[in-house]
Design a protein around this motif. Structure first.
Motif, PDB file in Angstrom:
ATOM      1  N   GLY A 282       0.790  -1.230   0.000  1.00 49.62           N
ATOM      2  CA  GLY A 282       0.000   0.000   0.000  1.00 49.62           C
ATOM      3  C   GLY A 282       0.820   1.278   0.000  1.00 49.62           C
ATOM      4  N   TYR A 283       2.044   1.205   0.562  1.00 47.80           N
ATOM      5  CA  TYR A 283       2.882   2.396   0.684  1.00 47.80           C
ATOM      6  C   TYR A 283       4.312   2.027   0.271  1.00 47.80           C
ATOM      7  N   PRO A 284       4.557   1.870  -1.029  1.00 45.34           N
ATOM      8  CA  PRO A 284       5.864   1.381  -1.490  1.00 45.34           C
ATOM      9  C   PRO A 284       7.039   2.287  -1.128  1.00 45.34           C
ATOM     10  N   ASP A 285       6.783   3.563  -0.858  1.00 43.98           N
ATOM     11  CA  ASP A 285       7.871   4.481  -0.511  1.00 43.98           C
ATOM     12  C   ASP A 285       8.147   4.519   0.988  1.00 43.98           C
ATOM     13  N   LEU A 286       7.341   3.823   1.771  1.00 47.66           N
ATOM     14  CA  LEU A 286       7.501   3.811   3.217  1.00 47.66           C
ATOM     15  C   LEU A 286       8.617   2.851   3.611  1.00 47.66           C
ATOM     16  N   GLN A 287       9.557   3.323   4.416  1.00 48.97           N
ATOM     17  CA  GLN A 287      10.642   2.481   4.912  1.00 48.97           C
ATOM     18  C   GLN A 287      10.176   1.791   6.195  1.00 48.97           C
ATOM     19  N   VAL A 288      10.118   0.464   6.165  1.00 48.03           N
ATOM     20  CA  VAL A 288       9.620  -0.305   7.304  1.00 48.03           C
ATOM     21  C   VAL A 288      10.747  -1.162   7.869  1.00 48.03           C
ATOM     22  N   SER A 289      10.991  -1.045   9.170  1.00 46.66           N
ATOM     23  CA  SER A 289      11.951  -1.898   9.851  1.00 46.66           C
ATOM     24  C   SER A 289      11.221  -2.683  10.933  1.00 46.66           C
ATOM     25  N   THR A 290      11.766  -3.840  11.316  1.00 49.78           N
ATOM     26  CA  THR A 290      11.110  -4.689  12.310  1.00 49.78           C
ATOM     27  C   THR A 290      12.099  -5.102  13.387  1.00 49.78           C
ATOM     28  N   GLN A 291      11.557  -5.370  14.566  1.00 52.75           N
ATOM     29  CA  GLN A 291      12.347  -5.911  15.661  1.00 52.75           C
ATOM     30  C   GLN A 291      11.477  -6.923  16.396  1.00 52.75           C
ATOM     31  N   VAL A 292      12.051  -8.088  16.668  1.00 50.18           N
ATOM     32  CA  VAL A 292      11.301  -9.173  17.292  1.00 50.18           C
ATOM     33  C   VAL A 292      11.862  -9.455  18.681  1.00 50.18           C
ATOM     34  N   SER A 293      10.964  -9.668  19.623  1.00 48.81           N
ATOM     35  CA  SER A 293      11.349 -10.051  20.980  1.00 48.81           C
ATOM     36  C   SER A 293      10.295 -10.997  21.513  1.00 48.81           C
ATOM     37  N   TRP A 294      10.733 -11.969  22.337  1.00 49.12           N
ATOM     38  CA  TRP A 294       9.779 -12.849  22.989  1.00 49.12           C
ATOM     39  C   TRP A 294       9.098 -12.155  24.162  1.00 49.12           C
ATOM     40  N   SER A 295       9.622 -10.999  24.573  1.00 48.40           N
ATOM     41  CA  SER A 295       9.108 -10.304  25.751  1.00 48.40           C
ATOM     42  C   SER A 295       8.142  -9.196  25.348  1.00 48.40           C
ATOM     43  N   ILE A 296       6.887  -9.352  25.725  1.00 49.86           N
ATOM     44  CA  ILE A 296       5.895  -8.314  25.457  1.00 49.86           C
ATOM     45  C   ILE A 296       6.238  -7.047  26.241  1.00 49.86           C
ATOM     46  N   GLU A 297       6.730  -7.229  27.461  1.00 45.26           N
ATOM     47  CA  GLU A 297       7.122  -6.079  28.274  1.00 45.26           C
ATOM     48  C   GLU A 297       8.221  -5.272  27.583  1.00 45.26           C
ATOM     49  N   GLU A 298       9.190  -5.966  27.002  1.00 43.00           N
ATOM     50  CA  GLU A 298      10.273  -5.275  26.307  1.00 43.00           C
ATOM     51  C   GLU A 298       9.745  -4.492  25.113  1.00 43.00           C
ATOM     52  N   LEU A 299       8.858  -5.109  24.336  1.00 42.64           N
ATOM     53  CA  LEU A 299       8.296  -4.437  23.174  1.00 42.64           C
ATOM     54  C   LEU A 299       7.477  -3.213  23.587  1.00 42.64           C
ATOM     55  N   ALA A 300       6.669  -3.360  24.642  1.00 39.41           N
ATOM     56  CA  ALA A 300       5.887  -2.228  25.123  1.00 39.41           C
ATOM     57  C   ALA A 300       6.805  -1.116  25.611  1.00 39.41           C
ATOM     58  N   GLY A 301       7.902  -1.491  26.278  1.00 37.86           N
ATOM     59  CA  GLY A 301       8.844  -0.493  26.734  1.00 37.86           C
ATOM     60  C   GLY A 301       9.505   0.243  25.586  1.00 37.86           C
ATOM     61  N   MET A 302       9.802  -0.467  24.508  1.00 37.86           N
ATOM     62  CA  MET A 302      10.401   0.165  23.338  1.00 37.86           C
ATOM     63  C   MET A 302       9.426   1.136  22.677  1.00 37.86           C
ATOM     64  N   ALA A 303       8.140   0.763  22.643  1.00 34.03           N
ATOM     65  CA  ALA A 303       7.134   1.676  22.086  1.00 34.03           C
ATOM     66  C   ALA A 303       6.972   2.900  22.978  1.00 34.03           C
ATOM     67  N   ALA A 304       6.964   2.679  24.292  1.00 34.63           N
ATOM     68  CA  ALA A 304       6.816   3.801  25.215  1.00 34.63           C
ATOM     69  C   ALA A 304       8.027   4.724  25.158  1.00 34.63           C
ATOM     70  N   GLY A 305       9.206   4.140  24.891  1.00 29.04           N
ATOM     71  CA  GLY A 305      10.425   4.934  24.838  1.00 29.04           C
ATOM     72  C   GLY A 305      10.728   5.525  23.484  1.00 29.04           C
ATOM     73  N   GLY A 306       9.831   5.339  22.508  1.00 30.59           N
ATOM     74  CA  GLY A 306      10.024   5.943  21.200  1.00 30.59           C
ATOM     75  C   GLY A 306      10.922   5.166  20.263  1.00 30.59           C
ATOM     76  N   ARG A 307      11.286   3.919  20.612  1.00 29.81           N
ATOM     77  CA  ARG A 307      12.139   3.120  19.732  1.00 29.81           C
ATOM     78  C   ARG A 307      11.332   2.252  18.767  1.00 29.81           C
ATOM     79  N   LEU A 308      10.030   2.117  19.001  1.00 26.42           N
ATOM     80  CA  LEU A 308       9.115   1.441  18.088  1.00 26.42           C
ATOM     81  C   LEU A 308       7.904   2.325  17.881  1.00 26.42           C
ATOM     82  N   ASP A 309       7.351   2.285  16.667  1.00 26.38           N
ATOM     83  CA  ASP A 309       6.123   3.040  16.387  1.00 26.38           C
ATOM     84  C   ASP A 309       4.886   2.207  16.692  1.00 26.38           C
ATOM     85  N   PHE A 310       4.940   0.906  16.367  1.00 26.93           N
ATOM     86  CA  PHE A 310       3.818  -0.003  16.614  1.00 26.93           C
ATOM     87  C   PHE A 310       4.381  -1.365  17.012  1.00 26.93           C
TER      88      PHE A 310
END
Length: 327
Positions: A118-146
């Motif tokens: 849908g958005y071919p010009d959008l640069q998308v990066s991913t990060q995977v973690s088994w820890s939901i707490e870690e992912l939520a912390g990264m979103a809260a800290g501005g290191r993840l958008d979603f």
């Protein structure tokens, strides 16, 4: 004649008005025109849609079927128009890059695909973690958008400040059996039939292992063991018959491994998407959530066994903002 949305609107109008005359007034058409159009529709579907008498019209069995499908089609078409209008209005909010996080499941990959399409010009990066707490912390800290998060039962998502969570789906937890397992040909198995098995499940900070133990206890037994493994090791152990695995029914088809439903669905798994309400990509949240839903529907559509299950268990499947699940 090929049926179009306007034909379904006419059928719904007749059913709602209770007579062709009143339906014609609502539609702003002449009564003979409505009668003629209805007759053509009935010829197209192969039978009468309404029984007519002096008191008005009553849907036939065929009419009830067509009405049920018509309401779904019209609702979907209306929702599509609204989505298109909203996405067009929000086009200025498309960011130049998007950072996504995820733990388990296939929705993250599906979302990346939908964003690329849908958005071919959008640069998308991913990060995977088994820890939901870690992912939520990264979103809260501005290191993840979603971030996509999975959690079992009624477990609450991490309560990080500023994070908004939206539920995407609720699935039953199924078991993964070796194709050589004597129960692998069944559509569902009772948990008690697996009382002599060793188990394997995903790592992380969720409570799936605890929920499994609790479900087994309610069924009258204690699991022999529960191994915490990565996905590849779990599949290897299941295929060889060493363990029974637990997974979402959205798991991809794997040779030698068979997903089977548990009778009564004693375990549930929820998929959510979270983002920081004050983050730089927050204005793009509606589009991301909708594309995550599209990704989920695409995954389900490619799982015929689960599609059949959802048709019989409407309490599972996609969850909308009002909290209603639908298959």
């Amino acid at each position: 004649m090929e049926l179009e949305l306007r034909h379904f609107r006419l059928v719904c109008a007749v059913a709602q008005a209770g007579s062709i005359t009143r339906a014609a007034a609502v539609l702003g058409l002449a009564q003979p025109a409505v009668t003629t159009q209805l007759r053509r529709i009935e010829q197209s579907v192969g039978g009468p849609l309404f029984e007519r008498d002096r008191r008005g019209t009553t849907p036939t069995a065929l009419g009830e079927l067509v009405l049920a499908r018509a309401k779904v089609l019209l609702s979907t078409a209306s929702g599509l128009r609204d989505d298109i209008a909203r996405l067009a209005a929000d086009s200025a909010s498309v960011p130049t890059r998007l950072r996504l996080g995820g733990a388990t499941g296939r929705v993250l990959g599906g979302l990346v695909h939908q964003l690329a399409a849908g958005y071919p010009d959008l640069q998308v990066s991913t990060q995977v973690s088994w820890s939901i707490e870690e992912l939520a912390g990264m979103a809260a800290g501005g290191r993840l958008d979603f971030t996509i998060a999975g959690m079992c039962g009624d477990q609450r998502p991490p309560g990080r400040s500023g994070i908004t969570w939206q539920e995407l789906s609720v699935e039953p937890v199924w078991v993964l059996l070796s194709a050589r397992h004597p129960l692998s040909a069944r559509h569902e198995v009772d948990l008690t039939e697996l009382s002599c098995e060793h188990w394997a499940g995903p790592p992380g900070d969720g409570c799936l292992a605890d929920c499994l133990v609790a479900a087994c206890s309610r069924a009258g037994f204690t699991p022999l063991s529960i191994k915490e493994t990565d996905v590849v090791s779990c599949i290897e152990l299941v295929e060889k018959g060493d363990v029974v695995g637990v997974a979402q029914p959205l798991v991809r088809s794997i040779p030698g491994v068979v997903p089977v439903a548990l009778t009564g669905s004693p375990l549930r798994w929820r998929t959510l998407i979270g983002w920081h309400a004050g983050g730089p990509a927050a204005a793009f949240a509606d589009q991301v959530v909708e594309l995550a839903r599209v990704a989920y529907r695409d995954i389900v559509a490619r799982q015929p066994r689960y599609t059949r299950f959802l048709a019989e268990h409407p309490e599972f499947g996609e969850v909308f903002p009002n909290g209603r699940a639908t298959g």
